[in-house]
Design an enzyme around this catalytic site. Sequence first.
Site, PDB file in Angstrom:
ATOM      1  N   ASP A 224      44.796  40.661  38.187  1.00  0.00           N
ATOM      2  CA  ASP A 224      43.785  40.229  39.171  1.00  0.00           C
ATOM      3  C   ASP A 224      44.487  39.248  40.109  1.00  0.00           C
ATOM      4  O   ASP A 224      45.632  38.831  39.883  1.00  0.00           O
ATOM      5  CB  ASP A 224      42.594  39.589  38.432  1.00  0.00           C
ATOM      6  CG  ASP A 224      41.420  39.225  39.352  1.00  0.00           C
ATOM      7  OD1 ASP A 224      41.414  39.661  40.516  1.00  0.00           O
ATOM      8  OD2 ASP A 224      40.526  38.498  38.901  1.00  0.00           O
ATOM      9  N   CYS A 264      40.668  44.793  39.006  1.00  0.00           N
ATOM     10  CA  CYS A 264      39.236  44.772  39.347  1.00  0.00           C
ATOM     11  C   CYS A 264      39.015  44.926  40.849  1.00  0.00           C
ATOM     12  O   CYS A 264      37.933  45.317  41.271  1.00  0.00           O
ATOM     13  CB  CYS A 264      38.602  43.485  38.839  1.00  0.00           C
ATOM     14  SG  CYS A 264      39.410  41.996  39.447  1.00  0.00           S
TER      15      CYS A 264
HETATM   16  N1   CP Z   1      35.650  43.639  41.449  1.00  0.00           N
HETATM   17  C1   CP Z   1      34.624  43.100  42.144  1.00  0.00           C
HETATM   18  O1   CP Z   1      33.712  42.476  41.585  1.00  0.00           O
HETATM   19  O2   CP Z   1      34.719  43.297  43.475  1.00  0.00           O
HETATM   20  P1   CP Z   1      33.771  42.663  44.585  1.00  0.00           P
HETATM   21  O3   CP Z   1      34.127  41.187  44.671  1.00  0.00           O
HETATM   22  O4   CP Z   1      34.117  43.405  45.826  1.00  0.00           O
HETATM   23  O5   CP Z   1      32.350  42.822  44.174  1.00  0.00           O
HETATM   24  N1  NVA Z   2      38.867  36.718  39.907  1.00  0.00           N
HETATM   25  C1  NVA Z   2      38.355  37.240  41.146  1.00  0.00           C
HETATM   26  C2  NVA Z   2      37.548  38.461  40.889  1.00  0.00           C
HETATM   27  C3  NVA Z   2      36.976  39.114  42.099  1.00  0.00           C
HETATM   28  C4  NVA Z   2      36.160  40.309  41.771  1.00  0.00           C
HETATM   29  C5  NVA Z   2      37.502  36.183  41.830  1.00  0.00           C
HETATM   30  O1  NVA Z   2      36.753  35.485  41.141  1.00  0.00           O
HETATM   31  O2  NVA Z   2      37.604  36.040  43.050  1.00  0.00           O
END
Ligand code: CP
Ligand code: NVA
Length: 305
Positions: A224, A264
């Site tokens: 991530d 993700c």
């Molecule tokens: N992975 C995820 O939650 O993406 P978004 O921030 O685009 O919703």
């Molecule tokens: N770890 C990231 C996930 C985004 C879907 C955030 O919190 O920005």
Amino acid sequence: MKEFTMKNLISIGDLTKDEIFEILQLAIRLKGERSKGIFPNGLEHKTLGMIFEKPSTRTRTAFEVAVVELGGYPIYLNWNDLQLGRGETTADTARVLSRYLSCIIMRANSHSTIIDMVKNASVPVINALSDIEHPCQLLADLMTIYEKKGALSGMKLAWIGDGNNVCNSAILSCALMGMSVDVACPPGYEPNGEILRRGQQLSAVRILRDPLEAASAADILYTDAWVSMGDEAASALRARAFSAYRIDSKVLDAAKSDAIVLHCLPAHRGQEITDEVMDGPHSAVFDQAENRLHAHKALLLKLLC
Ligand code: CP
Ligand code: NVA
């Protein structure tokens, strides 16, 4: 439909192993039916409010489409367009919105805001990402692993990078499902201590420093962003701390030959993942993103019907 023990989804740990399996099986069935143009209902006359304090591409769109396809009505509520943005309390907002809505889906800066919403709402609340967890994401991720590998128990997931919200939910859910997890992160960027302890009570979960050691014999590689939403002020510091924490072809080579790569999204290509890996044959990231839709549908049907 079998009654679920939980009323809200705040942590992926709110679900039992059996409940997670039920959601995954339903999600896979709904995905198959959708591909044949079959759209079962279930949310008729239900209106769902989606409060977002941070941006979203996947979570918002997947939930909106899920609700529409199930016959319900979604309302996107941007934090700053609500009186919440002008200081109305979360508790008062929860009490009022519960008079109109069948469910509140909420993305917030602080996990405590979501807890406050749950305590004061009389309708189910779903955590659509907080600083501590991202349970809806992990439902889609487990679905993707199950589809690609045919099993969850016994699989090894290697997390490369920040011990953040998604990492916390990955540890908890993988441990619940009988998977082992190796997290490779720099000192100071470990996952939440309480979640780590809970994960370690359930399964083999280790914190390592070397991405290659974590990736060794892994079935799934997951990464991530180095800089999550809300961490922007520390971007330069984080770029230095995470410079050795990326999924590239070397890390992929250390994993099993049939390993899949998850992210993700949104991805920062060239930082936590290379183009070569993200667009390569081991990448499952776009199937993973699609599965948000099917997993959200299954979750809503289990929670609300
Ligand atoms: N992975 C995820 O939650 O993406 P978004 O921030 O685009 O919703
Ligand atoms: N770890 C990231 C996930 C985004 C879907 C955030 O919190 O920005």
